[in-house]
Design a protein around this motif. Structure first.
Motif, PDB file in Angstrom:
ATOM      1  N   UNK A  59      24.760 -15.001   5.191  1.00 12.98           N
ATOM      2  CA  UNK A  59      26.040 -15.575   5.605  1.00 12.98           C
ATOM      3  C   UNK A  59      25.836 -16.513   6.797  1.00 12.98           C
ATOM      4  N   UNK A  60      26.300 -17.737   6.651  1.00 13.98           N
ATOM      5  CA  UNK A  60      26.171 -18.735   7.702  1.00 13.98           C
ATOM      6  C   UNK A  60      27.385 -18.664   8.624  1.00 13.98           C
ATOM      7  N   UNK A  61      27.192 -18.066   9.798  1.00  5.88           N
ATOM      8  CA  UNK A  61      28.316 -17.866  10.705  1.00  5.88           C
ATOM      9  C   UNK A  61      28.893 -19.184  11.212  1.00  5.88           C
ATOM     10  N   UNK A  62      28.047 -20.214  11.361  1.00  8.35           N
ATOM     11  CA  UNK A  62      28.568 -21.497  11.817  1.00  8.35           C
ATOM     12  C   UNK A  62      29.507 -22.100  10.782  1.00  8.35           C
ATOM     13  N   UNK A  79      28.041 -16.529  -6.594  1.00  9.31           N
ATOM     14  CA  UNK A  79      27.765 -17.540  -5.573  1.00  9.31           C
ATOM     15  C   UNK A  79      26.268 -17.684  -5.355  1.00  9.31           C
ATOM     16  N   UNK A  80      25.537 -16.575  -5.321  1.00  9.78           N
ATOM     17  CA  UNK A  80      24.086 -16.633  -5.127  1.00  9.78           C
ATOM     18  C   UNK A  80      23.392 -17.243  -6.335  1.00  9.78           C
ATOM     19  N   UNK A  81      23.828 -16.873  -7.535  1.00  7.38           N
ATOM     20  CA  UNK A  81      23.203 -17.404  -8.738  1.00  7.38           C
ATOM     21  C   UNK A  81      23.417 -18.901  -8.874  1.00  7.38           C
ATOM     22  N   UNK A  82      24.536 -19.388  -8.382  1.00  5.29           N
ATOM     23  CA  UNK A  82      24.835 -20.825  -8.458  1.00  5.29           C
ATOM     24  C   UNK A  82      24.251 -21.605  -7.287  1.00  5.29           C
ATOM     25  N   UNK A  83      23.520 -20.921  -6.408  1.00  5.11           N
ATOM     26  CA  UNK A  83      22.898 -21.594  -5.288  1.00  5.11           C
ATOM     27  C   UNK A  83      23.858 -22.028  -4.202  1.00  5.11           C
ATOM     28  N   UNK A  84      24.980 -21.329  -4.072  1.00  2.38           N
ATOM     29  CA  UNK A  84      25.998 -21.705  -3.095  1.00  2.38           C
ATOM     30  C   UNK A  84      26.020 -20.794  -1.877  1.00  2.38           C
ATOM     31  N   UNK A 125      33.027 -20.007   2.526  1.00  2.00           N
ATOM     32  CA  UNK A 125      34.487 -19.975   2.439  1.00  2.00           C
ATOM     33  C   UNK A 125      34.949 -18.985   1.374  1.00  2.00           C
ATOM     34  N   UNK A 126      34.303 -19.010   0.211  1.00  2.00           N
ATOM     35  CA  UNK A 126      34.678 -18.101  -0.881  1.00  2.00           C
ATOM     36  C   UNK A 126      34.436 -16.644  -0.502  1.00  2.00           C
TER      37      UNK A 126
END
Length: 280
Positions: free
Chosen positions: A117-120, A187-192, A200-201
């Motif tokens: 998870x990208x906190x920024x 989300x991980x499988x789609x590279x997001x 956001x999702x």
């Protein structure tokens, strides 16, 4: 793959299904072990096959095929057409062990998702995440308000004597709930996973789930479980989140420094991390 499949299978397996000849007392630790590993092998193979078929012919993510695999192995198909075989592979006494494995798998997977998870991104998209999340809560509850009066007229759907307000809360929470581990897998499988859209999702889905489970706790309390259910779920959740936000980084900072100093994660740090995960 494994965590989603086991969790799905543990839910679709009906504990009140076909009568089992064996009881928990008749199973030895070896029996539980043999069944557990056999079940994992069957689950993983079925998930891989169904997942690949779903990707190839339906264009769906792997995790969607894994969910379908859980239904296939449960009472809806395998248990319906081959009840004896399903009861032999998934006997009633072993389902608690399978459930525990499911919780471990899902928990570890969500723990790993948290490390990406990208906190920024989250901080910059906080307002958008709240807006999306509120929409994901308000709309389902509006649908529940519209549908519930009619659903209450359907015999056997709700408990006799249930109030319209309780039924509406229950329906709204059920519609609003997100299959959060499944969302994270997609989300991980789609590279997001490390993108602002993925963050956001995940943030919006997490907030939706938290609110929906709190509403369900209130509904259970009104159904007679007592206010303790709601207090524990809502109050306990808030206290835990507050503690982690305020003190989590400070508590685990020494572990991070150890890894940086040694250039790798030692067995000691790994053991402490897993122990902290289990306590969480």
């Amino acid at each position: 793959m494994l965590e989603s499949a086991i969790d799905t299978l543990s839910k679709v397996l009906d504990p009140n299904g076909p009568a089992q000849a064996a009881t928990a007392n008749s199973f030895t630790p070896t029996d539980f072990s043999v069944h557990f590993f056999l079940q994992l092998a069957i689950i993983m193979l079925t998930c891989r096959i169904v997942g690949k078929l779903g990707q190839k012919y339906l264009g769906q993510p792997q995790v969607v095929g894994e969910m379908i695999a859980g239904v296939i192995l449960g009472p809806s198909l395998f248990g319906y057409f081959f009840a004896d075989a399903q009861a032999a592979v998934f006997p009633g006494p072993t389902k608690n062990v399978l459930y525990s494995g499911a919780q471990l798998g899902v928990g570890l997977y969500m723990f790993l998702v948290g490390t990406t998870l990208q906190l920024d991104h989250f901080k910059s998209k906080a307002k958008s995440a709240i807006s999306v999340s509120l929409a994901g809560i308000v709309v389902p509850f509006l649908i529940a308000i519209w549908l519930t009066p009619w659903l209450l007229t359907v015999p056997g759907l709700f408990t006799p004597g249930i109030s319209q307000s309780s039924a509406t809360l229950f329906m709204g929470a059920c519609i609003a709930l997100t299959a959060f581990p499944m969302l994270a897998r997609i989300i991980n499988e789609r590279g997001l996973a490390k993108t602002s859209l993925g963050t956001l999702s995940l943030a919006a889905g997490a907030f939706d789930d938290a609110v929906s489970w709190c509403v369900l706790a209130v509904v259970l309390a009104t159904f007679g479980a007592g206010p303790g259910v709601a207090v524990l779920a809502i109050g306990g959740g808030l206290l835990y989140a507050t503690f982690i936000i305020l003190f989590g980084r400070k508590i685990f900072a020494p572990l991070g420094r150890m890894v940086e100093r040694e250039g790798e994660m030692s067995m000691t740090v790994l053991g402490i991390t897993i122990a902290a995960f289990c306590l969480s």
